[in-house]
Design an enzyme around this catalytic site. Structure first.
Site, PDB file in Angstrom:
ATOM      1  N   TYR A   1      36.749 105.862  28.742  1.00 14.87           N
ATOM      2  CA  TYR A   1      37.939 106.605  28.300  1.00 14.87           C
ATOM      3  C   TYR A   1      38.644 107.244  29.505  1.00 14.87           C
ATOM      4  CZ  TYR A   1      36.124 106.060  23.530  1.00 14.87           C
ATOM      5  OH  TYR A   1      35.676 105.551  22.333  1.00 14.87           O
TER       6      TYR A   1
ATOM      7  N   HIS B   1      45.360 101.940  19.524  1.00 17.57           N
ATOM      8  CA  HIS B   1      44.420 100.830  19.412  1.00 17.57           C
ATOM      9  C   HIS B   1      44.999  99.632  18.672  1.00 17.57           C
ATOM     10  CE1 HIS B   1      40.772 102.137  21.285  1.00 17.57           C
ATOM     11  NE2 HIS B   1      40.655 103.227  20.546  1.00 17.57           N
TER      12      HIS B   1
ATOM     13  N   GLU C   1      39.256 100.918  25.170  1.00 12.76           N
ATOM     14  CA  GLU C   1      39.307 102.371  25.340  1.00 12.76           C
ATOM     15  C   GLU C   1      40.043 102.844  26.586  1.00 12.76           C
ATOM     16  OE1 GLU C   1      38.780 103.932  22.867  1.00 12.76           O
ATOM     17  OE2 GLU C   1      37.393 102.747  21.656  1.00 12.76           O
TER      18      GLU C   1
ATOM     19  N   HIS D   1      46.080 108.316  19.627  1.00 16.35           N
ATOM     20  CA  HIS D   1      45.018 107.484  20.190  1.00 16.35           C
ATOM     21  C   HIS D   1      44.643 106.337  19.257  1.00 16.35           C
ATOM     22  CE1 HIS D   1      41.390 106.633  22.627  1.00 16.35           C
ATOM     23  NE2 HIS D   1      40.866 106.297  21.444  1.00 16.35           N
ATOM     24  N   GLU D   2      44.344 106.647  18.013  1.00 13.77           N
ATOM     25  CA  GLU D   2      43.890 105.590  17.109  1.00 13.77           C
ATOM     26  C   GLU D   2      44.987 104.565  16.837  1.00 13.77           C
ATOM     27  OE1 GLU D   2      40.921 105.504  16.975  1.00 13.77           O
ATOM     28  OE2 GLU D   2      40.399 107.579  17.343  1.00 13.77           O
TER      29      GLU D   2
END
Length: 550
Positions: free
Chosen positions: A413, A342, A361, A338-339
Site C-alpha cells: 500500500y 480498485h 494495492e 480507495h475501494e
C-alpha cells in the site's frame, strides 16, 4: 480491498530467516493444500471458464448457504479430471454432466471430478454442482474473511461476503484461481422476504416465492474475478443517479440501511467526484454495462466489482482518521475513494497470482493521492502520498511467493504507492505519466496480468528501464542510501544498501541549486564551485542519504 491478512502476520513471524530480498523457496514450508489452491494445476489448465450460474439460498436462521453452481467451459486440451474448489466445512453433494451423476474425490479444499463424457478440444460443456453447508464465519472482515452474519439496529439481518486471499471457495464452488476469470455470470440469491440482496452487475428480476422468500437475479456481463463476486443482504433502501462519463451515462446505484438514507445522500457525493477524477487519470470506468454500485456492508468495505461495499461509518478519512497525517486525508471518504479505485486496478486489471497483489494495492493506494491532486493540486497530492510513508514497515518484500496463494507485505500500500510516485518523478513528464496510467487500463482491459507485464509496459512507454527500481522496492526490504562525500573541490556520490547495479536518477539541491543526479552503485565524482557543501534530497524520493565526509 483485502488488506494485509492477519493470518499471514503469524505465518511470516514463524519464518524469520530472511535477510535481504525474497526468501528462498526452500526457507519456507508450504503445504500440499497451498499448492492446490495457488497453482495452475493440470486439473485446471485444460479447460477455459466461460460462465457461471450461481444459485443459492441464504438462511440467516441457521447461517447456511445451499444451492448450485452451473459451470460452463471450453475444452482446451483433452482430459477427464476437473478441479473445483470448495472449502471446509462446505460440502459438494452432487455433480451432474448431461444426465449423468459424476464421481468425485475430495482432497482438503479441492474436489477432483471424474468426467465421463468425451472432452474434445473446442467443445463447450457444462457441469452442475449441488452444494451447501455452514460457510466459515468472518472473524475480522475483510482481513480475515468469510460470511458476516450481523443484525442492524432494528434487529434485521445484515449479511455480507468478503473473501480476497481466503478465496471465493469459502462459500461457493468455483475454479478458485485468479488466472481464469469467468466471462459473465448470473447470480441468483434467495433471501427472507423482508430483506434485499445486492450482488454484482445489474438486477434482472426479483421473484417472490411461495414460501414468502424472494430471489434476486443479478447478471454480470463483464469478466469478473472470483473474490469480486459478493452477496450483500439487508433491509436496504436505494437511491440512484446518472454520471455523465467518458462512455456516456453511467448508472450509479446506492444501497444503504433504511435508517442511514439521509447520511448516505450526503456522504456518497464523493462517488461522482471519484468517477470524475479517476476517469481523467485512468480512463473510462471499466464496467459501464454492469453499472456502478456502492453498497453498505457490516464491515469496513471492499472492492467487489460493480458492487463496491462500504462500512466507513459515514466519516471522512479512514474511520475518521487521516492515514497520511497531512490533513489531506480528511478531505474525502477513504473507503469510497480507495475501494472504487480498485475498479480500475483489481477488477479491470487483475493479478494472475496473489504474489503480485501490489498491482492492485500499490496503484490503488496511489490513486488516493491522485484524487487529492485532482481537486487540491499537485503539491497536495504529493504531500498525501509522502505522508503515508510513516505506515511503511519494511518487514518482508512486497512480492510474495508464487503458486502457493501467498501475498507479500502490507507495504504494497504505502511503499508501493511511493514507488509509483518516484517513477513519475523520474519520468518527469506528467502528460506521459497520465498516458501510461490510462494506457495500462486500455492495454490490459479486463485481463489478468503478471508483475512483469506491468513493469515491461511502464518501461516501454516511458523509455526508461525501471527494472532495478522495481526489484529494489518490490523484492527487498532495503531503503536505498545515497552516500556522498565532499572533498578537495569535488562531490562524490553513489547508491548503497541496494540491489546490484541500482541506477535510479534522483532530484537534489546541490549547494542550493536544483539538479538531477544519476547515481549508480559505482562512485561518481564531479567538480563543485564555491565553498558550500550542502545537498538536499528531494522529498519525493523514498530514500535516505549519508554524508561520509564526517
Amino acid at each position: 480491498m483485502k488488506k494485509y491478512l492477519i493470518v499471514f502476520i503469524t505465518f511470516f513471524i514463524i519464518s524469520s530467516s530472511y535477510s535481504q530480498g525474497l526468501l528462498n523457496k526452500s526457507e519456507k514450508v508450504f503445504t500440499h493444500q497451498d499448492t492446490l489452491r495457488g497453482s495452475i494445476t493440470k486439473e485446471r489448465s485444460w479447460w477455459d471458464l466461460k460462465y457461471y450460474h450461481l444459485d443459492v439460498k441464504v438462511n440467516p436462521f441457521n447461517k447456511t448457504i445451499i444451492g448450485s453452481n452451473t459451470v460452463r467451459y471450453t475444452v482446451l486440451n483433452k482430459y477427464d479430471k476437473m478441479q473445483i474448489d470448495l472449502q471446509e466445512p462446505m460440502q459438494i453433494y452432487k455433480v451432474i454432466q448431461g444426465e449423468k451423476e459424476l464421481k468425485f474425490k475430495r482432497d482438503g479444499n479441492a474436489f477432483f471430478i471424474q468426467l465421463t463424457e468425451d472432452q474434445r478440444v473446442g467443445d463447450t460443456k457444462e457441469i452442475i454442482i449441488s452444494f451447501g453447508g455452514k460457510p466459515k464465519e468472518a472473524v475480522n472482515p475483510p482481513w480475515d474473511g468469510g460470511i458476516t452474519w450481523k443484525k442492524d439496529k432494528n434487529g434485521k439481518d445484515f449479511i455480507a461476503s468478503s473473501c480476497q486471499g481466503l478465496g471465493a471457495s469459502v462459500w461457493w464452488p468455483c475454479k478458485d484461481h485468479m488466472y481464469d476469470e469467468v466471462e459473465n455470470m448470473l447470480i441468483s440469491v434467495n433471501v427472507p422476504g423482508d430483506l434485499t440482496d445486492v450482488s454484482n452487475g445489474r438486477l434482472q428480476s426479483v421473484k417472490k416465492q411461495k414460501d414468502g422468500t424472494k430471489t434476486f437475479n443479478w447478471y454480470v456481463s463483464n469478466p469478473i474475478n472470483n473474490y469480486g463476486v459478493n452477496i450483500n443482504i439487508g433491509d436496504y433502501v436505494n437511491f440512484s443517479e446518472k454520471y455523465e462519463g467518458e462512455k456516456g451515462n453511467l448508472d450509479c446505484d446506492y444501497y444503504v440501511l433504511r435508517d442511514n438514507l439521509a447520511l448516505a445522500k450526503e456522504q456518497f457525493k464523493d462517488a461522482p467526484k471519484m468517477l470524475k477524477a479517476f476517469e481523467s487519470c485512468f480512463g473510462p470506468y471499466p464496467f459501464y454495462e454492469d453499472s456502478y454500485k456502492l453498497v453498505e456492508a457490516p464491515y469496513l468495505g471492499m472492492e467487489h466489482q460493480s458492487s463496491v461495499t462500504y462500512g466507513n461509518q459515514y466519516k471522512k478519512g479512514y474511520l475518521g482518521r487521516d492515514l497520511s497525517g497531512t490533513g489531506w486525508g480528511l478531505k474525502f471518504d477513504f473507503i469510497i475513494i480507495h475501494e472504487s479505485g480498485h475498479e480500475w486496478f483489481a477488477n479491470n486489471i487483475t493479478y494472475k497470482d496473489i504474489a503480485d497483489m501490489w498491482i492492485h494495492e500499490s496503484f490503488t493506494n496511489y490513486s488516493e493521492s491522485l484524487f487529492v491532486e485532482y481537486y487540491y493540486g499537485k503539491e497536495a497530492g504529493a504531500e498525501y502520498v509522502i505522508g503515508c510513508r510513516k505506515n511503511i514497515k519494511n518487514d518482508i518484500p512486497i512480492i510474495g511467493h508464487y503458486d502457493v496463494n501467498n501475498e507479500g507485505s502490507g507495504d504494497m500500500y504505502p511503499k508501493g504507492a511511493n514507488m509509483l510516485h518516484m517513477i513519475r518523478e523520474v519520468i518527469n513528464d506528467d502528460a506521459k505519466w497520465k498516458s501510461i496510467l490510462r494506457g495500462l487500463n486500455t492495454t490490459f482491459y479486463h485481463q489478468t496480468v503478471t508483475s512483469k507485464q506491468i513493469e515491461d509496459y511502464i518501461n516501454s512507454q516511458s523509455g526508461i528501464n525501471f527494472n532495478r527500481v522495481f526489484a529494489q522496492y518490490l523484492t527487498t526490504t532495503k531503503i536505498p542510501v545515497l552516500e556522498y562525500i565532499f572533498k578537495d573541490g569535488s562531490f562524490g556520490y553513489h547508491w548503497s544498501n541496494c540491489v546490484a547495479k541500482f541506477d535510479m536518477p534522483i532530484k537534489v539541491k546541490l549547494n542550493g541549486v536544483e539538479t538531477w543526479l544519476k547515481p549508480t552503485t559505482e562512485w561518481k565524482s564531479e567538480k563543485i564551485i564555491g565553498d558550500n557543501k550542502t545537498i538536499e534530497v528531494s522529498k519525493d524520493f523514498y530514500v535516505t542519504s549519508s554524508n561520509i565526509t564526517e
